[in-house]
Design an enzyme around this catalytic site. Structure first.
Site, PDB file in Angstrom:
ATOM      1  N   CYS A 133       0.901  -1.425   0.160  1.00 50.85           N
ATOM      2  CA  CYS A 133      -0.003   0.178  -0.071  1.00 50.85           C
ATOM      3  C   CYS A 133       0.917   1.341   0.020  1.00 50.85           C
ATOM      4  O   CYS A 133       1.428   1.663   0.971  1.00 50.85           O
ATOM      5  CB  CYS A 133      -0.952   0.188   1.284  1.00 50.85           C
ATOM      6  SG  CYS A 133      -1.892   1.529   1.317  1.00 50.85           S
ATOM      7  N   CYS A 136      -0.279   3.917   2.472  1.00 48.27           N
ATOM      8  CA  CYS A 136      -0.015   4.044   3.701  1.00 48.27           C
ATOM      9  C   CYS A 136       1.450   4.058   3.854  1.00 48.27           C
ATOM     10  O   CYS A 136       1.892   4.504   5.181  1.00 48.27           O
ATOM     11  CB  CYS A 136      -0.309   2.485   4.251  1.00 48.27           C
ATOM     12  SG  CYS A 136      -1.869   1.634   3.496  1.00 48.27           S
ATOM     13  N   ASP A 137       2.413   3.544   3.312  1.00 43.98           N
ATOM     14  CA  ASP A 137       3.749   3.505   3.514  1.00 43.98           C
ATOM     15  C   ASP A 137       4.771   4.518   2.790  1.00 43.98           C
ATOM     16  O   ASP A 137       6.082   4.024   2.950  1.00 43.98           O
ATOM     17  CB  ASP A 137       4.338   2.020   3.317  1.00 43.98           C
ATOM     18  CG  ASP A 137       3.345   0.997   4.251  1.00 43.98           C
ATOM     19  OD1 ASP A 137       3.029   1.473   5.210  1.00 43.98           O
ATOM     20  OD2 ASP A 137       3.260  -0.207   4.000  1.00 43.98           O
TER      21      ASP A 137
END
Ligand code: NAP
Length: 310
Positions: A133, A136-137
């Site tokens: 993701c 997200c990261d």
């Protein structure tokens, strides 16, 4: 606990089904494993959902849907569904924490999750440089060298997104043309992404603590190439979240639930919608549309003789 309608999954399909069911006067509970929004939460900007000409962030659209669902009196129960069994016309939902919920109708809107590549090093370095993701990261890779694997819409969107943090970004795809939409392929040209086509990932290498390289095979020449990277984002498609119902409703060979045009599955009183079903277009707009149809079908089912129980 006995209910009339349980919706499994609080993504756009589940929340729309909830809004329609509540407006039809049906008490409704959504069971959600994490936070309502589903894969919308992983999408930075949604540009093709009508009504938002300037686009809308996935997180904001999810929150607006949640508020709308709650406004009509919907309930959200946090937890993971492990199994559904049948007792006559009743459906018994068993949760990971041991709770059991009896219900008349179920709408499965449990969505899909990212698939893995299945190569050496993938499991070992997940969370140590490998991510599924970018939203997200991505920020952890500021000034670093990253690679995105895949050729679909998600892979292209993630590669473009990562250019805001990474010093360099490769997009690696196994074929010589992308599966992604023409629109996204044109957008990609505006970003500093290096595309490597016709490359198969053979393995992911690390130093024991973190990722250091990707080993690729050039499918045209057979040449083996190693590229040094700090981060790898795997974006090679989705698989339906069906573990709790596997084999109990009709599914296609990939596990997606087969529904008719009313979103009815092969079991009476169980409906399905969104990314968990077999269909031709996986989008927020189609998930919402199917959610509305599933709720309407559940309403008809609940007022029919077939549901004469509890
Ligand atoms: P997808 O469209 O199924 O694409 C998966 C990609 O990964 C394909 O290019 C596939 O290659 C590649 N792939 C699969 N297995 C692989 C493997 N083992 N090794 C290397 N590459 C592999 O998946 P997605 O991009 O996650 O999208 C899922 C659905 O959501 C799609 O229907 C998509 O249209 C939709 N979506 C839409 C948007 C949007 O409209 N903006 C954004 C995101 C997702 P091949 O092409 O060779 O099969």
């Amino acid at each position: 606990m006995e209910e009339k309608l349980i919706i499994i999954g609080g993504g756009p399909a589940g929340m729309t089904a909830g809004i329609y069911a509540l407006r039809a006067g049906i008490k409704t509970t959504i069971i959600e494993k994490s936070f309502p929004g589903g894969n919308m939460l992983l999408t930075e900007k949604i540009d093709n959902y009508p009504g938002f000409p300037e686009g809308i962030s996935g997180i904001e659209l999810a929150e607006r849907m949640r508020q709308q669902y709650l406004k009509f009196g919907g309930e959200i129960v946090n937890g993971e569904v492990m199994d559904i069994s049948f007792e006559g016309n009743k459906k018994i939902i068993r949760m990971a924490d041991g709770r059991e919920i009896k219900t008349v109708a179920v709408i499965i809107a449990s969505g899909s999750s990212r698939k893995k590549l299945g190569v050496k090093g993938e499991d070992e370095y997940t969370g140590k440089g490998i991510s599924f993701c970018a939203i997200c990261d991505g920020a952890f890779f500021k000034g670093k060298k990253v690679a995105v694997i895949g050729g679909g819409n998600s892979a292209l969107e993630e590669a473009m997104y990562l250019t805001r943090y990474a010093a360099s970004c490769f997009l690696i795809h196994r074929r010589d043309s992308f599966r992604a939409s023409v629109y996204l392929q044109e957008e990609l040209k505006k970003y500093p992404v290096t595309t490597l086509l016709s490359r198969t990932v053979l393995k992911i290498e690390g130093d024991g603590k973190k990722v250091i390289a990707l080993v690729l095979e050039n499918r045209n020449t057979g040449e083996i190439e190693t590229i040094n990277v700090d981060g790898i984002f795997i974006s090679v498609g989705q698989k339906p979240n069906v573990e709790f119902i596997d084999g109990k409703v009709e599914q296609n060979p990939s596990g997606y639930i087969i529904t008719d045009y009313k979103m009815q599955t092969s079991v009476k009183g169980i409906f399905a919608c969104g990314d968990v079903i077999r269909k031709s277009l996986y989008q927020v707009i189609t998930a919402c549309s199917e959610g509305a149809i599933a709720a309407s079908s559940a309403e008809i089912y609940l007022s029919s003789k077939d549901s004469d129980i509890i």
